[in-house]
Design a protein around this motif. Structure first.
Motif, PDB file in Angstrom:
ATOM      1  N   PHE B 138     -47.631  11.181 -12.358  1.00  0.00           N
ATOM      2  CA  PHE B 138     -47.867  12.542 -11.772  1.00  0.00           C
ATOM      3  C   PHE B 138     -48.814  13.022 -11.030  1.00  0.00           C
ATOM      4  O   PHE B 138     -48.897  13.678  -9.639  1.00  0.00           O
ATOM      5  CB  PHE B 138     -47.010  13.437 -13.029  1.00  0.00           C
ATOM      6  CG  PHE B 138     -46.899  14.803 -12.779  1.00  0.00           C
ATOM      7  CD1 PHE B 138     -45.622  15.673 -12.333  1.00  0.00           C
ATOM      8  CD2 PHE B 138     -47.575  15.767 -12.963  1.00  0.00           C
ATOM      9  CE1 PHE B 138     -45.244  17.011 -12.255  1.00  0.00           C
ATOM     10  CE2 PHE B 138     -47.782  17.127 -12.805  1.00  0.00           C
ATOM     11  CZ  PHE B 138     -46.677  17.429 -12.035  1.00  0.00           C
ATOM     12  N   GLY B 139     -49.755  12.624 -11.151  1.00  0.00           N
ATOM     13  CA  GLY B 139     -51.385  13.468 -11.415  1.00  0.00           C
ATOM     14  C   GLY B 139     -51.065  12.665  -9.646  1.00  0.00           C
ATOM     15  O   GLY B 139     -51.664  13.418  -8.631  1.00  0.00           O
ATOM     16  N   VAL B 140     -50.619  11.461  -8.733  1.00  0.00           N
ATOM     17  CA  VAL B 140     -50.275  10.790  -8.003  1.00  0.00           C
ATOM     18  C   VAL B 140     -50.086  11.511  -7.082  1.00  0.00           C
ATOM     19  O   VAL B 140     -50.312  11.793  -5.952  1.00  0.00           O
ATOM     20  CB  VAL B 140     -50.309   9.348  -8.513  1.00  0.00           C
ATOM     21  CG1 VAL B 140     -49.516   8.889  -7.276  1.00  0.00           C
ATOM     22  CG2 VAL B 140     -51.520   8.114  -8.933  1.00  0.00           C
ATOM     23  N   SER B 141     -48.137  11.726  -7.434  1.00  0.00           N
ATOM     24  CA  SER B 141     -47.548  12.639  -6.688  1.00  0.00           C
ATOM     25  C   SER B 141     -47.696  13.662  -6.484  1.00  0.00           C
ATOM     26  O   SER B 141     -47.479  15.038  -5.561  1.00  0.00           O
ATOM     27  CB  SER B 141     -46.177  12.526  -7.170  1.00  0.00           C
ATOM     28  OG  SER B 141     -45.935  11.208  -7.930  1.00  0.00           O
ATOM     29  N   VAL B 142     -49.034  14.704  -6.797  1.00  0.00           N
ATOM     30  CA  VAL B 142     -48.746  16.151  -7.176  1.00  0.00           C
ATOM     31  C   VAL B 142     -50.204  16.486  -5.493  1.00  0.00           C
ATOM     32  O   VAL B 142     -51.038  15.730  -5.758  1.00  0.00           O
ATOM     33  CB  VAL B 142     -49.192  16.776  -8.682  1.00  0.00           C
ATOM     34  CG1 VAL B 142     -50.450  18.165  -8.152  1.00  0.00           C
ATOM     35  CG2 VAL B 142     -48.204  16.986  -9.031  1.00  0.00           C
ATOM     36  N   PRO B 143     -49.903  16.795  -5.113  1.00  0.00           N
ATOM     37  CA  PRO B 143     -51.031  18.186  -4.092  1.00  0.00           C
ATOM     38  C   PRO B 143     -52.161  18.719  -4.538  1.00  0.00           C
ATOM     39  O   PRO B 143     -51.401  19.036  -5.771  1.00  0.00           O
ATOM     40  CB  PRO B 143     -49.949  18.387  -2.330  1.00  0.00           C
ATOM     41  CG  PRO B 143     -48.407  18.382  -3.178  1.00  0.00           C
ATOM     42  CD  PRO B 143     -48.418  18.242  -4.723  1.00  0.00           C
ATOM     43  N   ASP B 144     -52.604  18.276  -4.289  1.00  0.00           N
ATOM     44  CA  ASP B 144     -54.085  18.734  -4.815  1.00  0.00           C
ATOM     45  C   ASP B 144     -54.787  19.751  -4.863  1.00  0.00           C
ATOM     46  O   ASP B 144     -54.446  21.390  -5.540  1.00  0.00           O
ATOM     47  CB  ASP B 144     -55.456  18.623  -4.782  1.00  0.00           C
ATOM     48  CG  ASP B 144     -55.636  17.997  -3.205  1.00  0.00           C
ATOM     49  OD1 ASP B 144     -55.206  18.495  -2.514  1.00  0.00           O
ATOM     50  OD2 ASP B 144     -56.369  17.378  -2.717  1.00  0.00           O
ATOM     51  N   PHE B 145     -53.717  20.526  -2.923  1.00  0.00           N
ATOM     52  CA  PHE B 145     -53.995  22.084  -2.557  1.00  0.00           C
ATOM     53  C   PHE B 145     -52.927  23.048  -4.011  1.00  0.00           C
ATOM     54  O   PHE B 145     -52.908  23.585  -4.691  1.00  0.00           O
ATOM     55  CB  PHE B 145     -53.750  22.468  -1.694  1.00  0.00           C
ATOM     56  CG  PHE B 145     -51.999  21.581  -1.538  1.00  0.00           C
ATOM     57  CD1 PHE B 145     -51.415  23.333  -1.145  1.00  0.00           C
ATOM     58  CD2 PHE B 145     -52.243  20.286  -0.915  1.00  0.00           C
ATOM     59  CE1 PHE B 145     -49.936  22.499  -0.549  1.00  0.00           C
ATOM     60  CE2 PHE B 145     -50.916  20.063  -0.617  1.00  0.00           C
ATOM     61  CZ  PHE B 145     -49.880  21.088  -0.333  1.00  0.00           C
ATOM     62  N   TRP B 146     -52.340  22.217  -4.494  1.00  0.00           N
ATOM     63  CA  TRP B 146     -50.767  23.006  -5.168  1.00  0.00           C
ATOM     64  C   TRP B 146     -51.337  23.240  -6.622  1.00  0.00           C
ATOM     65  O   TRP B 146     -51.724  23.525  -7.143  1.00  0.00           O
ATOM     66  CB  TRP B 146     -49.563  21.935  -4.967  1.00  0.00           C
ATOM     67  CG  TRP B 146     -48.458  22.339  -6.194  1.00  0.00           C
ATOM     68  CD1 TRP B 146     -47.707  23.426  -5.951  1.00  0.00           C
ATOM     69  CD2 TRP B 146     -47.405  22.590  -7.524  1.00  0.00           C
ATOM     70  NE1 TRP B 146     -46.775  24.004  -7.392  1.00  0.00           N
ATOM     71  CE2 TRP B 146     -47.423  23.333  -7.849  1.00  0.00           C
ATOM     72  CE3 TRP B 146     -48.598  21.439  -8.392  1.00  0.00           C
ATOM     73  CZ2 TRP B 146     -46.606  23.088  -9.162  1.00  0.00           C
ATOM     74  CZ3 TRP B 146     -47.800  21.380  -9.640  1.00  0.00           C
ATOM     75  CH2 TRP B 146     -46.862  22.226 -10.105  1.00  0.00           C
ATOM     76  N   LEU B 147     -51.774  21.679  -7.030  1.00  0.00           N
ATOM     77  CA  LEU B 147     -52.806  22.559  -8.079  1.00  0.00           C
ATOM     78  C   LEU B 147     -53.633  23.315  -8.251  1.00  0.00           C
ATOM     79  O   LEU B 147     -54.111  24.372  -9.485  1.00  0.00           O
ATOM     80  CB  LEU B 147     -53.840  21.203  -9.030  1.00  0.00           C
ATOM     81  CG  LEU B 147     -52.777  20.103  -9.421  1.00  0.00           C
ATOM     82  CD1 LEU B 147     -53.811  18.828  -9.921  1.00  0.00           C
ATOM     83  CD2 LEU B 147     -52.379  20.388 -10.331  1.00  0.00           C
ATOM     84  N   VAL B 191     -56.393  14.658  -9.216  1.00  0.00           N
ATOM     85  CA  VAL B 191     -55.491  13.070  -8.525  1.00  0.00           C
ATOM     86  C   VAL B 191     -56.688  12.001  -8.132  1.00  0.00           C
ATOM     87  O   VAL B 191     -55.473  11.407  -8.177  1.00  0.00           O
ATOM     88  CB  VAL B 191     -55.402  14.611  -6.575  1.00  0.00           C
ATOM     89  CG1 VAL B 191     -54.341  13.036  -5.831  1.00  0.00           C
ATOM     90  CG2 VAL B 191     -54.392  15.868  -7.291  1.00  0.00           C
ATOM     91  N   SER B 192     -57.546  12.550  -8.296  1.00  0.00           N
ATOM     92  CA  SER B 192     -58.673  11.318  -7.848  1.00  0.00           C
ATOM     93  C   SER B 192     -58.310  10.231  -8.603  1.00  0.00           C
ATOM     94  O   SER B 192     -57.930   9.030  -8.706  1.00  0.00           O
ATOM     95  CB  SER B 192     -59.843  11.441  -7.033  1.00  0.00           C
ATOM     96  OG  SER B 192     -59.843  11.468  -5.683  1.00  0.00           O
ATOM     97  N   GLY B 193     -58.421  11.338  -9.803  1.00  0.00           N
ATOM     98  CA  GLY B 193     -59.070  10.518 -11.096  1.00  0.00           C
ATOM     99  C   GLY B 193     -57.207   9.742 -11.480  1.00  0.00           C
ATOM    100  O   GLY B 193     -57.460   8.540 -12.040  1.00  0.00           O
ATOM    101  N   ALA B 194     -56.505  10.152 -11.165  1.00  0.00           N
ATOM    102  CA  ALA B 194     -55.060   9.506 -10.993  1.00  0.00           C
ATOM    103  C   ALA B 194     -54.680   8.446 -10.923  1.00  0.00           C
ATOM    104  O   ALA B 194     -54.776   7.332 -11.322  1.00  0.00           O
ATOM    105  CB  ALA B 194     -53.894  10.359 -10.953  1.00  0.00           C
TER     106      ALA B 194
END
Lengths: 323, 314
Positions: B138-147, B191-194
């Motif tokens: 999930f973390g890999v797929s989510v855009p960081d700006f959305w988070l 995101v990087s962490g994922a």
């Protein structure tokens, strides 16, 4: 059997679950007494390594192991992880096949020998280094002081296997388990390693379990030999008996497939076919598909028992006499 | 060690020259006229020609290029078309913001990813492993700006705990810096962490199944020692590689995140410069990012050699 020998009783190993379950070891029993050497012979996938790895709890988790593995009167399979850790390396020494991959490439030879000594014998770093130096000398490594600081990649294959043996011997084990320790080495190195183990055994009286696919290697070393096929013991005998009067067709095949100097190559007899898939074992004799004899109507439908065919000589076949 | 560093530095210069060629040509191939943009409403044919020759844009491309590279070696990256400031100064002004955000994000990424990855690998096939895998996917797929936007909505708009955007230098006001960096750093860092988690998990799994790990167990070492000394340590080379790549990406400026959080870093600067066709700034920024990238990969190589004695850096 309370002497520090080693025995496995009715050991069974199942890898995986459900339909993909592979019964790689089925009801294997053998024993070796202090000071004696047991040779375990079989081709790849016969379950010979699995048996010893399982007995010491060295198989990765999805393996189901039943039966018992007795060392000095204790069943290793009933011990907790901590208890087992106290026995491995201390009373059971292991040497594995490939010294290139069995040593940790990132640690010095010294560290790889001393960590076990520190763990089991409570030695200080310095005392452990001294023991490591003596061990390297014992296993015939010249200039041990320099080698202690070397990394595995700086040593030759034979040297690395000597280091493996030094690790296995470091805490004075009761039993040395050698899992194809010479397979990756050239022939002269092989002979040196055999001599080394024999010499250590005479001096310490440890029991040795020597696993090999090569009957010739085992023949020069072992007192008794166990032949494994398809996860089962198919024959068991003193080494002379096995060579002079093999009872199982598979053993006879192994002996016939062995090249002998002076004999022409076309006189070698290969065993046609491949070992059975442990996920789909035959209902009858496990060797039936490849057997040149098939001398009994029960062969195809019934699994033969391991029966006594001579003095201390057992074979799992319905037709031990048919040549 | 010294020879290795020098050799790598020489190599880096060649790479950077390549980067200048690519950036230079690309910027000049892209449609849009910087002089027109710079003049805006004050456009007249005369002022257009004057600015064009003052910026050197009327000279042949090849001569512009050599002039640029020549001055770049002396630290002069030209002058911004938009503001007239020296590009080198503009970049240096933006660098601390980006580096401090990248640093905070990397700390968050590594601190979450490393234990999670090791835990998942050592509990392979269990429910906890599955949870880590699903969450990291999930973390890999989510855009960081959305988070980032979600964080602003939750922690700034709704709860009012954190300032929604802005930047204070770490050296001036550490608490203010922290309260502003935490949201963008977490968004990027997770995101990087994922990504790192997944690498750690597979590297540790491979190391767990290795023959030398089996030897370590056969020696009767305690599980904790087997894992720390023989399993995780041996998994570090691939793990460091991916951490290095992630760090380099973050240093390049996380463009959208910097825009979302009004973070005055390199990403934001590049974004503005591209919109304005401010060639010198874009070129300078790309050159700086490439340099940072090379520095990180050099550091990674040095780390390799420290971990693995088979890699020699003579």
């Amino acid at each position: 059997m309370n002497a520090p020998g080693f025995a496995v009783r009715d050991l069974t190993v199942v890898l995986g679950r459900g339909k993909r379950a592979a019964r790689v070891v089925r009801g294997v029993s053998w024993s070796v007494e202090a000071g004696a050497t047991l040779g375990v012979v079989g081709e790849s996938g016969s379950g010979k390594s699995m048996t010893v790895l399982a007995s010491a709890g060295l198989l990765p988790p999805p393996a189901a192991v039943t039966g018992s593995a007795l060392l000095g009167g204790r069943d290793l399979l009933k011990l907790s992880r901590r208890e087992l850790e106290g026995i491995r390396g201390r009373r059971l020494g292991f040497v594995f096949q490939d010294p290139m991959t069995s040593l940790n490439p990132l640690l010095t030879v010294e560290r790889q020998i001393t960590e076990g000594i520190e763990e089991h014998l409570g030695a200080t770093r310095r005392a452990a280094r001294d023991s490591a130096r003596v061990l390297l000398e014992t296993v015939g490594i010249p200039d041990p002081d320099r080698r202690l600081d070397a990394y595995p990649h700086q040593l030759s294959g034979g040297m690395r296997q000597r280091v493996m043996i030094a690790i296995a011997l470091s805490c004075g084990p009761d039993v040395l388990i050698a899992d194809e320790p010479t397979t990756a080495l050239d022939v002269t190195t092989q002979a040196q390693i055999l001599d080394l183990v024999r010499e250590r055994q005479e001096r310490t009286g440890m029991a040795v379990v020597w696993i090999s696919h090569d009957l010739a290697v085992v023949g020069g070393l072992a007192d008794d030999v166990v032949v494994m096929y398809g996860g089962q013991v198919v024959e068991q005998a003193p080494v002379e008996t096995l060579h002079s009067a093999p009872a199982h067709p598979y053993t006879r095949g192994l002996l016939g497939a062995r090249p002998v100097l002076g004999r022409r190559r076309d006189q070698l007899t290969a065993i046609p076919g491949t070992p059975p898939d442990p996920r789909a074992l035959p209902s009858g004799c496990v060797f039936f598909d490849r057997c040149p004899v098939k001398g009994d109507p029960r062969c195809e439908t019934q699994v033969p028992d391991l029966v006594e065919v001579g003095r201390r000589h057992f074979a799992r076949t319905f037709c031990p006499e048919d040549q | 060690m010294l020879r290795f560093s020098l050799a790598r530095a020489g190599h880096a210069v060649v790479v950077l020259l390549g980067v200048t060629v690519v950036v230079f040509t690309l910027m000049h191939l892209v449609p849009g006229d910087p002089v027109r943009v710079a003049l805006g409403t004050q456009y007249t044919p005369e002022s257009y020609e004057a600015l064009r020759s003052a910026s050197g844009l009327d000279r042949p491309l090849i001569s512009q290029y050599f002039h640029y590279v020549g001055s770049a070696f002396t630290g002069d990256l030209g002058v911004s078309f938009r503001t007239g400031e020296p590009v080198t100064l503009v970049l240096l002004e933006r660098l601390p913001a980006t580096l401090s955000l990248a640093f905070a994000a990397m700390v968050i990424a590594v601190v979450t990813a490393f234990p999670l990855g090791v835990y998942a690998a050592t509990h392979q096939g269990r429910i906890s492993d599955t949870i880590v895998r699903v969450v990291s996917q999930f973390g890999v797929s989510v855009p960081d700006f959305w988070l980032g936007i979600l964080f602003i909505l939750l922690f700034s708009s709704t709860l009012g705990w954190l300032p929604p955007s802005g930047y204070v230098p770490l050296t001036e006001d550490p608490v203010g810096w922290l309260s502003r960096v935490i949201m963008p750093a977490t968004a990027v860092g997770l995101v990087s962490g994922a990504i790192i988690t997944r690498f750690v998990r597979s590297a540790v799994l491979e190391s767990l199944g290795s023959e030398h790990a089996r030897t370590a167990r056969a020696k009767g070492l305690r599980r904790r020692i087997v894992r720390s000394r023989h399993v995780v340590r041996n998994a570090m080379v691939p793990i460091i590689t991916v951490i290095g790549v992630q760090a380099a990406i973050l240093m390049g400026g996380v463009i959208v995140i910097e825009v979302v959080f009004a973070w005055p870093g390199l990403g934001r600067l590049t974004f503005d410069a591209v919109s304005a066709r401010d060639y010198p700034v874009v070129q300078g920024a790309v050159l700086l990012v490439a340099t940072l990238f090379l520095l990180v990969s050099m550091a990674v190589d040095l780390l390799y050699a420290r971990i693995d004695p088979r890699i020699s850096i003579r």
